[in-house]
Design a protein around this motif. Sequence first.
Motif, PDB file in Angstrom:
ATOM      1  N   ASN A   1       0.873  -1.177   0.000  1.00 29.05           N
ATOM      2  CA  ASN A   1       0.000   0.000   0.000  1.00 29.05           C
ATOM      3  C   ASN A   1       0.912   1.230   0.000  1.00 29.05           C
ATOM      4  OD1 ASN A   1      -1.769   2.055   0.499  1.00 29.05           O
ATOM      5  ND2 ASN A   1      -2.784   1.051   2.221  1.00 29.05           N
TER       6      ASN A   1
ATOM      7  N   LEU B   1       1.852   5.362  -0.637  1.00 26.16           N
ATOM      8  CA  LEU B   1       1.379   6.746  -0.567  1.00 26.16           C
ATOM      9  C   LEU B   1       2.448   7.652  -1.167  1.00 26.16           C
ATOM     10  CD1 LEU B   1      -0.461   9.046   0.607  1.00 26.16           C
ATOM     11  CD2 LEU B   1       0.908   8.839   2.717  1.00 26.16           C
TER      12      LEU B   1
ATOM     13  N   THR C   1      -2.097   5.761  -3.211  1.00 30.46           N
ATOM     14  CA  THR C   1      -2.772   7.017  -2.895  1.00 30.46           C
ATOM     15  C   THR C   1      -1.874   8.173  -3.298  1.00 30.46           C
ATOM     16  OG1 THR C   1      -3.837   5.949  -1.001  1.00 30.46           O
ATOM     17  CG2 THR C   1      -3.876   8.363  -1.066  1.00 30.46           C
TER      18      THR C   1
ATOM     19  N   ILE D   1      -1.639   8.908   6.152  1.00 35.37           N
ATOM     20  CA  ILE D   1      -0.737   7.817   6.570  1.00 35.37           C
ATOM     21  C   ILE D   1      -1.483   6.978   7.596  1.00 35.37           C
ATOM     22  CG2 ILE D   1       1.500   7.189   7.561  1.00 35.37           C
ATOM     23  CD1 ILE D   1       2.557   9.929   6.769  1.00 35.37           C
ATOM     24  N   THR D   2      -1.744   5.731   7.250  1.00 39.59           N
ATOM     25  CA  THR D   2      -2.556   4.884   8.122  1.00 39.59           C
ATOM     26  C   THR D   2      -1.785   3.612   8.474  1.00 39.59           C
ATOM     27  OG1 THR D   2      -3.591   3.942   6.162  1.00 39.59           O
ATOM     28  CG2 THR D   2      -4.722   5.789   7.208  1.00 39.59           C
TER      29      THR D   2
ATOM     30  N   ASP E   1      -2.031   0.685   7.557  1.00 41.10           N
ATOM     31  CA  ASP E   1      -1.700  -0.241   6.468  1.00 41.10           C
ATOM     32  C   ASP E   1      -0.856   0.404   5.374  1.00 41.10           C
ATOM     33  OD1 ASP E   1      -3.680   1.373   5.563  1.00 41.10           O
ATOM     34  OD2 ASP E   1      -5.030  -0.234   4.894  1.00 41.10           O
ATOM     35  N   THR E   2      -0.316   1.600   5.632  1.00 44.37           N
ATOM     36  CA  THR E   2       0.596   2.218   4.664  1.00 44.37           C
ATOM     37  C   THR E   2       1.959   1.531   4.767  1.00 44.37           C
ATOM     38  OG1 THR E   2      -0.525   4.348   4.967  1.00 44.37           O
ATOM     39  CG2 THR E   2       1.642   4.382   3.889  1.00 44.37           C
ATOM     40  N   ASP E   3       2.422   0.978   3.651  1.00 44.11           N
ATOM     41  CA  ASP E   3       3.701   0.255   3.662  1.00 44.11           C
ATOM     42  C   ASP E   3       4.868   1.136   3.228  1.00 44.11           C
ATOM     43  OD1 ASP E   3       2.706  -2.434   4.297  1.00 44.11           O
ATOM     44  OD2 ASP E   3       1.716  -2.307   2.341  1.00 44.11           O
TER      45      ASP E   3
ATOM     46  N   ILE F   1       5.953   5.165   1.915  1.00 42.10           N
ATOM     47  CA  ILE F   1       5.598   6.575   1.747  1.00 42.10           C
ATOM     48  C   ILE F   1       6.698   7.244   0.927  1.00 42.10           C
ATOM     49  CG2 ILE F   1       5.176   8.777   2.923  1.00 42.10           C
ATOM     50  CD1 ILE F   1       4.637   6.935   5.487  1.00 42.10           C
TER      51      ILE F   1
ATOM     52  N   CYS G   1       4.377   8.466  11.563  1.00 47.77           N
ATOM     53  CA  CYS G   1       4.925   7.104  11.461  1.00 47.77           C
ATOM     54  C   CYS G   1       5.291   6.572  12.843  1.00 47.77           C
ATOM     55  CB  CYS G   1       6.142   7.084  10.554  1.00 47.77           C
ATOM     56  SG  CYS G   1       5.785   7.515   8.837  1.00 47.77           S
TER      57      CYS G   1
ATOM     58  N   PRO H   1       7.016   2.178   8.552  1.00 51.11           N
ATOM     59  CA  PRO H   1       6.920   2.134   7.088  1.00 51.11           C
ATOM     60  C   PRO H   1       8.225   2.569   6.428  1.00 51.11           C
ATOM     61  CG  PRO H   1       5.812   4.081   7.934  1.00 51.11           C
ATOM     62  CD  PRO H   1       6.197   3.252   9.132  1.00 51.11           C
TER      63      PRO H   1
END
Lengths: 321, 321
Positions: free
Chosen positions: A2, A4, A35, A68-69, A71-73, A75, A108, A115
């Motif tokens: 995932n 971003l 995203t 940024i959540t 499940d964000t892998d 960025i 983070c 991440p």
Amino acid sequence: MNILIIGGGGVVGQKLAQSLAAEGRLRGRPITRLTLADINDPPLVDASFPVSAARCDIADAQSVAQVITEDTDVIYLLAAIVSAHAEEDFDAGMAINMFGTYHVLERCRALGTTPVLVFTSSIAIYGGDIPDPLGDHSYPNPQTSYGGQKAVGEILINDYSRKGFVDGRAFRLPTISIRPGKPNRAASGFMSSILREPLNGQTAVCPVEPDFLHYYLSPRRCVENLVKAANLDAADLGGNRVMQMPGRTWSISQLIDAMTAVVGDGPAKLIKWEAQPDIKRIVSGWKWDIHAERAEALGLKSDESFEDNVRYYLEDDKPAV
Amino acid sequence: MNILIIGGGGVVGQKLAQSLAAEGRLRGRPITRLTLADINDPPLVDASFPVSAARCDIADAQSVAQVITEDTDVIYLLAAIVSAHAEEDFDAGMAINMFGTYHVLERCRALGTTPVLVFTSSIAIYGGDIPDPLGDHSYPNPQTSYGGQKAVGEILINDYSRKGFVDGRAFRLPTISIRPGKPNRAASGFMSSILREPLNGQTAVCPVEPDFLHYYLSPRRCVENLVKAANLDAADLGGNRVMQMPGRTWSISQLIDAMTAVVGDGPAKLIKWEAQPDIKRIVSGWKWDIHAERAEALGLKSDESFEDNVRYYLEDDKPAV
């Protein structure tokens, strides 16, 4: 994966999104979501996985927390207030370039998910009375607030990575040329426009002398390097997550000769030579004898020739007539 | 000259206040007022000019605005969360070391009075896999959050000075030894306590080997240098306001031999040797092959011998029995 992209509406962000869409994978796994976050709604790209747009103002910690959540892998932090703009508007530069980076890092840290964070620093961190050649381990001596804010970002990326809050990697980007689209507020803008506008059949102004040297990278190669940057193993990076991204040094004359070699001598005649003291004051503080030993050892690459940069522009970016 | 010492309750702040009181002048003009600001009420010093205490939490911009006023001519920013403390409490380190410095700089910018600002950075900004020798223009590669936060402070001091918001000058302090009083939470604390406690007739623990090398400066000489730092003309500093403060490199054995040379071999027998992995992990990332060319050229000085450091402690600081 995932992913971003913060600054997903910018030139590099959009090309990176297209590259990820074409590739479909990052860090050895399929991309499941992309995203594109930016201060305005960024254009989407076609992909085999879901792509969405998000408005985000990184000057605002709450806004950062929305994109940024857990499940964000991965960025990509590409958003910035560029050099001449940050020089004019000190508060905007601090808010986006320094506090924006801090907010991303703090988010983070709060998530605790470590991440991968790819941060774009700049050769603007070099400057002043520091001996050449410059590179991975040179003293940061920026001569602009933009460069200073990027230098702060580098230090924070390293410390947050050391603490395990992010898996950061920061690359000092060369000046990107030929940059498509409209000029931005970077003092380096002419380093693209003196080629882009003539290639598009328009006049352009060159504010420095033909022998002005600078350190360049094509947008296409920059994006390839940013993809490799995310793919790198943390173990290969060691304790210092900051390095120079490979570029090459050319004079203004060499850029123009490369354009002429690819498309003939018509476009070069559309360049007007007019000194601009404000621009020259900023860019004359920049450095060009720059080397990227660490990133080259890790497989990142510069362009082969500036003729390639011209061809990439024609293939990737030149507007249809 | 209206002078503010932020961190005025600390060891260096108190000694600096005493020195300013004795001198009565700074930057060629009589001192008219001295304010000692700290998180708790600092002890005052006797002087021929008014001396006052102020509570100030530099993590709070409002609190900073109360102590830095339109008529503040010179600010010493000595307050810090020290190394081991900032390593344990990341938020406290960021709040004081990074945001505290930012708040001081922003307050100066808002006032528009361009006060002189003397900032104490640290040799903790050096570290990792960077080639020796180290000095004014070495790459900052801190291995602690304290070092990272100080490195950020250096970059901000330079940029705010370049913009004319402050007349800043930042000095990377060597480890101060022999530091009087109680141990603080610096990882370097043992580098004073292994001498101070035995000189006071008490036992002390040395957590590293006798051949451990480090870079030192006496409190007395540090204060002399900080006074010179304020007296320097901005024109002598050039575009880079950050430099190494002179110190000298000695082994633990050399410190102890110096103590024995001054007071005989009794105190050395009070040192217990006990490895402390947490302390050793931090201090083994620190550098000792450090040179202070710029500051030495500007007239700042290191100690002549560590015997001097021992004598200064006996003369200035040893508690009466």
